[in-house]
Scaffold this active site. Structure first.
Site, PDB file in Angstrom:
ATOM      1  N   ARG A 132      -9.200  -8.196   4.770  1.00  0.00           N
ATOM      2  CA  ARG A 132      -9.381  -8.309   6.216  1.00  0.00           C
ATOM      3  C   ARG A 132      -8.897  -9.638   6.799  1.00  0.00           C
ATOM      4  NH1 ARG A 132     -14.128  -5.318   4.854  1.00  0.00           N
ATOM      5  NH2 ARG A 132     -14.389  -3.374   6.042  1.00  0.00           N
ATOM      6  N   THR A 134      -5.776   2.699  -6.949  1.00  0.00           N
ATOM      7  CA  THR A 134      -7.089   2.682  -6.319  1.00  0.00           C
ATOM      8  C   THR A 134      -7.858   3.916  -6.777  1.00  0.00           C
ATOM      9  OG1 THR A 134      -6.303   1.457  -4.395  1.00  0.00           O
ATOM     10  CG2 THR A 134      -8.329   2.723  -4.124  1.00  0.00           C
ATOM     11  N   ARG A 179     -16.497   6.906   7.877  1.00  0.00           N
ATOM     12  CA  ARG A 179     -16.375   5.705   8.698  1.00  0.00           C
ATOM     13  C   ARG A 179     -16.698   6.065  10.145  1.00  0.00           C
ATOM     14  NH1 ARG A 179     -10.920   3.637   5.457  1.00  0.00           N
ATOM     15  NH2 ARG A 179     -11.900   3.880   3.398  1.00  0.00           N
ATOM     16  N   HIS A 182     -14.359  -1.444  -2.145  1.00  0.00           N
ATOM     17  CA  HIS A 182     -13.427  -1.105  -1.065  1.00  0.00           C
ATOM     18  C   HIS A 182     -13.831  -1.777   0.249  1.00  0.00           C
ATOM     19  CE1 HIS A 182      -9.977   1.756  -0.777  1.00  0.00           C
ATOM     20  NE2 HIS A 182     -10.122   1.518   0.516  1.00  0.00           N
ATOM     21  N   LYS A 194      -8.200  -0.511  -9.342  1.00  0.00           N
ATOM     22  CA  LYS A 194      -8.972  -1.135  -8.271  1.00  0.00           C
ATOM     23  C   LYS A 194     -10.109  -0.203  -7.849  1.00  0.00           C
ATOM     24  CE  LYS A 194      -8.462  -2.980  -3.554  1.00  0.00           C
ATOM     25  NZ  LYS A 194      -9.234  -1.977  -2.799  1.00  0.00           N
ATOM     26  N   TYR A 240      -2.210   5.381  -4.352  1.00  0.00           N
ATOM     27  CA  TYR A 240      -3.236   6.411  -4.188  1.00  0.00           C
ATOM     28  C   TYR A 240      -2.738   7.661  -4.915  1.00  0.00           C
ATOM     29  CZ  TYR A 240      -5.960   3.970  -0.584  1.00  0.00           C
ATOM     30  OH  TYR A 240      -6.757   3.082   0.100  1.00  0.00           O
ATOM     31  N   SER A 281       0.815  -1.212   0.000  1.00  0.00           N
ATOM     32  CA  SER A 281       0.000   0.000   0.000  1.00  0.00           C
ATOM     33  C   SER A 281       0.850   1.264   0.000  1.00  0.00           C
ATOM     34  CB  SER A 281      -0.906   0.008   1.240  1.00  0.00           C
ATOM     35  OG  SER A 281      -1.578   1.250   1.372  1.00  0.00           O
ATOM     36  N   GLY A 308     -14.990  -8.844   0.609  1.00  0.00           N
ATOM     37  CA  GLY A 308     -15.783  -9.864   1.264  1.00  0.00           C
ATOM     38  C   GLY A 308     -15.272 -11.280   1.163  1.00  0.00           C
TER      39      GLY A 308
END
Length: 365
Positions: free
Chosen positions: A313, A157, A166, A258, A234, A131, A109, A291
């Site tokens: 995750r 991205t 968030r 995302h 992405k 980014y 990243s 997911g």
């Protein structure tokens, strides 16, 4: 890991939650807004039912493939994720080492807490996620650093013109500890990620200061001319954007919302995947993100049109649970589950998985 060896990613997630402070767990597990897209990603994956084949005569399926020319033991890459030293002192080192041992690519990243040069020393196959920043000079420097470090692809991205709202992070007034920094960024705005402001996220304040909200197709075309590395976008959901990406010389797209952390109300990625895959047939590779947490999910994604998946995750859960060993266990479980799913679906190799058909089920409410 001191408890019985976990048998699923969900088991590892529970270990991670037990070990992390609440605000860190919320940062990793949370989504944007009311978290409807976060929940919808899981629900939509569970509604994809595979029509398995029989009498395939296989006992040892071959899960190996190539992702943008990079060899991979299975159709999976570790997704780009920021600030991994939040979860374990070894951070990106541990995750990259586990990816190298598992034989899958690791995506570094822009907001990594360890530099791409240091991560490359692990020997992992690396891609670099970009980014788009307000400083064109920093963007160009990061591209050059990724190339010099031996990264095998660039991934831009494109779904973060601004960071999604968030609410868990805002309610926790989330900040980075002083010893965790964005290793690739050194300007004065970096400190904003460490400044606690009640009712707001310091990470959101930092990204607002350094990210360029006006990223457009001319920037992608500039980057295409700037580098010979395979180029990935992405954050694609609409087939029209996928087609425009191919026309701009992009080699692959990642169908992604995302992980439910940007537009709350965006379509689940698995629902958007078939139309994007159809639009790009023969023009660019298609990967799925958001997911994926089981080997069956990987099977579902490939049967729905993907060439591979990105996993996010679950890797962070493994990192929090037990560093490199925890990430290794996550990748081992996903490999074991995917190969078992291949066998049960009658697939000898990745081409057979991609030839499977699916139907959608509706779960009882």
């Amino acid at each position: 890991m001191t408890r019985d060896e976990p048998l699923t990613v969900a088991d590892i997630a529970r270990l991670a939650q037990a070990r992390l402070p609440r605000e860190l767990w919320d940062y990793v597990a949370g989504g944007s807004g009311a978290e409807t897209t976060l929940a919808a990603n899981r629900a939509a994956l569970d509604e994809v039912a595979v029509l398995s084949r029989v009498l395939a005569g296989t006992t040892e399926p071959d899960s190996a493939t190539r992702l943008l020319g990079s060899a991979s033991s299975m159709p999976l890459a570790v997704a780009p994720m920021a600030y991994q030293r939040l979860l374990h002192p070894d951070g990106e080192f541990a995750a990259a080492e586990a990816a190298q041992a598992a034989g899958v690519p690791y995506v570094v990243s822009t907001l990594a807490s360890v530099s791409v040069e240091e991560i490359a020393k692990t020997g992992a196959t690396t891609w670099f996620q970009l980014y788009w920043l307000r400083s064109p000079g920093v963007v160009e420097s990061l591209v050059a650093r990724a190339e010099d470090a031996g990264c095998e692809a660039l991934m831009v991205t494109v779904d973060v013109p601004v960071m999604g709202r968030r609410l868990r992070d805002a309610r926790n007034s989330f900040v980075l500890p002083d010893d965790v920094v964005a290793a690739h960024l050194t300007d004065g705005a970096v400190g904003r990620a460490h400044d606690r402001v009640p009712g707001s996220s310091a990470i959101a304040a930092h990204t607002a200061a350094v990210f360029a909200p006006g990223l457009g197709w001319p920037d992608i075309e500039w980057l295409r001319d700037r580098t010979s590395l395979p180029l990935v976008l992405k954050g694609i959901l609409d087939p029209r954007d996928a087609v425009r990406a191919a026309e701009s010389g992009v080699d692959a797209v990642v169908v992604s919302n995302h992980g439910g952390r940007q537009l709350d109300g965006a379509a689940p990625s698995i629902l958007a995947l078939p139309a994007v895959a159809e639009a790009l047939t023969g023009r660019a590779a298609v990967y799925l993100d958001s997911g994926i947490s089981t080997g069956t999910d990987i099977l579902r994604a490939l049967a729905s049109g993907a060439d591979g998946v990105l996993v996010g995750r679950p890797v962070l859960y493994g990192l929090a649970a037990d560093g490199a060993r925890g990430v290794g266990r996550v990748l081992s479980l996903l490999t074991e589950e995917f190969r078992a799913a291949m066998t049960l679906a009658g697939c000898t190799d990745i081409a057979a998985v991609r030839a499977l058909s699916t139907v959608r089920t509706v779960r009882a409410s």
